[in-house]
Design an enzyme around this catalytic site. Sequence first.
Site, PDB file in Angstrom:
ATOM      1  N   PHE A  62      45.069  36.039  44.389  1.00  0.00           N
ATOM      2  CA  PHE A  62      44.499  37.335  44.009  1.00  0.00           C
ATOM      3  C   PHE A  62      45.272  38.412  44.738  1.00  0.00           C
ATOM      4  O   PHE A  62      45.360  38.401  45.962  1.00  0.00           O
ATOM      5  CB  PHE A  62      43.017  37.435  44.367  1.00  0.00           C
ATOM      6  CG  PHE A  62      42.405  38.740  43.892  1.00  0.00           C
ATOM      7  CD1 PHE A  62      41.951  38.877  42.593  1.00  0.00           C
ATOM      8  CD2 PHE A  62      42.331  39.834  44.736  1.00  0.00           C
ATOM      9  CE1 PHE A  62      41.420  40.090  42.137  1.00  0.00           C
ATOM     10  CE2 PHE A  62      41.803  41.052  44.294  1.00  0.00           C
ATOM     11  CZ  PHE A  62      41.350  41.178  42.993  1.00  0.00           C
TER      12      PHE A  62
ATOM     13  N   ASP B 176      50.708  38.415  51.644  1.00  0.00           N
ATOM     14  CA  ASP B 176      49.547  39.263  51.381  1.00  0.00           C
ATOM     15  C   ASP B 176      48.458  38.930  52.403  1.00  0.00           C
ATOM     16  O   ASP B 176      47.771  37.918  52.277  1.00  0.00           O
ATOM     17  CB  ASP B 176      49.058  39.035  49.942  1.00  0.00           C
ATOM     18  CG  ASP B 176      47.867  39.927  49.587  1.00  0.00           C
ATOM     19  OD1 ASP B 176      47.287  40.540  50.500  1.00  0.00           O
ATOM     20  OD2 ASP B 176      47.530  40.001  48.387  1.00  0.00           O
TER      21      ASP B 176
ATOM     22  N   LYS C 104      41.708  45.888  53.193  1.00  0.00           N
ATOM     23  CA  LYS C 104      40.356  45.440  53.550  1.00  0.00           C
ATOM     24  C   LYS C 104      39.903  45.807  54.972  1.00  0.00           C
ATOM     25  O   LYS C 104      39.387  46.882  55.176  1.00  0.00           O
ATOM     26  CB  LYS C 104      40.230  43.945  53.278  1.00  0.00           C
ATOM     27  CG  LYS C 104      40.211  43.650  51.771  1.00  0.00           C
ATOM     28  CD  LYS C 104      39.528  42.350  51.419  1.00  0.00           C
ATOM     29  CE  LYS C 104      39.159  42.288  49.954  1.00  0.00           C
ATOM     30  NZ  LYS C 104      40.230  41.898  49.054  1.00  0.00           N
TER      31      LYS C 104
HETATM   32  C1  PLP Z   1      41.066  42.285  47.927  1.00  0.00           C
HETATM   33  C2  PLP Z   1      42.454  41.811  47.844  1.00  0.00           C
HETATM   34  C3  PLP Z   1      43.446  42.557  47.189  1.00  0.00           C
HETATM   35  C4  PLP Z   1      43.143  43.850  46.477  1.00  0.00           C
HETATM   36  O1  PLP Z   1      42.689  44.837  47.357  1.00  0.00           O
HETATM   37  P1  PLP Z   1      41.881  46.098  46.787  1.00  0.00           P
HETATM   38  O2  PLP Z   1      41.648  46.942  48.016  1.00  0.00           O
HETATM   39  O3  PLP Z   1      40.628  45.597  46.162  1.00  0.00           O
HETATM   40  O4  PLP Z   1      42.751  46.799  45.835  1.00  0.00           O
HETATM   41  C5  PLP Z   1      44.734  42.061  47.197  1.00  0.00           C
HETATM   42  N1  PLP Z   1      45.044  40.912  47.814  1.00  0.00           N
HETATM   43  C6  PLP Z   1      44.119  40.181  48.471  1.00  0.00           C
HETATM   44  C7  PLP Z   1      44.532  38.921  49.162  1.00  0.00           C
HETATM   45  C8  PLP Z   1      42.793  40.595  48.492  1.00  0.00           C
HETATM   46  O5  PLP Z   1      41.874  39.842  49.100  1.00  0.00           O
END
Ligand code: PLP
Length: 375
Positions: free
Chosen positions: A111, A199, A228
């Site tokens: 994700f 990420d 986050k």
């Molecule tokens: C939540 C998340 C995103 C997206 O972040 P947003 O602030 O919702 O745009 C991208 N990568 C990872 C691993 C995430 O957990």
Amino acid sequence: MLSHGQGCYVEDVDGKRYLDLLAGIAVNTLGHGHPALVDAVTRQTAQLVHVSNFFTTTPQVELAEALLRVAGAPAGSGVFFANSGTEAIEAAVKLSRRTGRGTVIAAEGAFHGRSTGALALTWKAAYREPFEPLIGRVVHVPFNDEDALREAVAAVGEDLAAVLLEPVQGEGGVVPSTPAYLALARELTTAAGALLILDEIQSGMGRTGRWFAYQARGVVPDAITLAKGLAGGVPIGALVTFGPTATGLLTAGQHGSTFGGNPLACAAGLAVVATIEADGLLEHAREMGEHLAHGIFALRHPMVAGVRGEGLLRAVVLAEPVAAQVMALARQAGFIVNAVAPDALRLAPPLVIEAHELDTFVAALPGLLDAAAGR
Ligand SMILES: *Cc1c(COP(=O)(O)O)cnc(C)c1O
């Protein structure tokens, strides 16, 4: 409907109290109403909330320096601030395009966000398919499968711009990468002249008991994305580039953001970093994560098939696909948890959570599991 919170508890408009074991999905690093965050935001609001990006501000420069320090980034590294995780990923995609190549390899289960760019890297078909075609030249490989990664890198060949991975997949069900897999990703990208981008949006900022999950795996990436938990709930995102080569790919003016790196969000981020350091929250997250996992194992409940994850990013793996029912029952019982998969409950509480708070959930869990299984 939630009304307010204090520490690891939130209260709804009817006065019902919940232990927040999700922290806004790994966002409320310091819990709710933490004095350091309240104080930093209050003071910064009075001082300077926003300036154009024709100027830098002290909180922005200090947060960038703090992130580079805790990431152990070498001289010549850089930080670009955005407002969300998705935007941090967009910046990373643009960075990868500046290699002059176009293909990004990402993982099944990944994700990375929901903009048209980040969505192309995200795995889940239900998120992606209604909006296709998205940006092209994305190849998904099975996560933690070394042979599949080797084959994909060879197949993409000269067009490989980057391999982009979560060191611990979050939305994919809290699935840690193996150290060998990340080491191979580093080796293959270096050999191919491509970037390794990690990420850390969910796994970073102390969540796994290290500043960043890659630090437990002995690799040094070319870039990481953050968001986050970075500012404890104030919207922020960041792309950190390691060393002059990766950093030099994006030159001034090639990317920008009106709100990105505003002093308010950066002051909040500084309060988060300072509190993690002052209160020893990395070690605390490791200890609490172990405490939680041991507590759940010790139940020896037939519905618990295992516990995945690191630090305070955990999934209770269930023997039956009843996570949604457990989540609903838990909420009635005053616990906020998340059914991250049909058979997995995600727990990502504030890093300040204490053992006795976790214990109340562990004590309630057998009853919730029995009820969900219809026993
Ligand atoms: C939540 C998340 C995103 C997206 O972040 P947003 O602030 O919702 O745009 C991208 N990568 C990872 C691993 C995430 O957990």
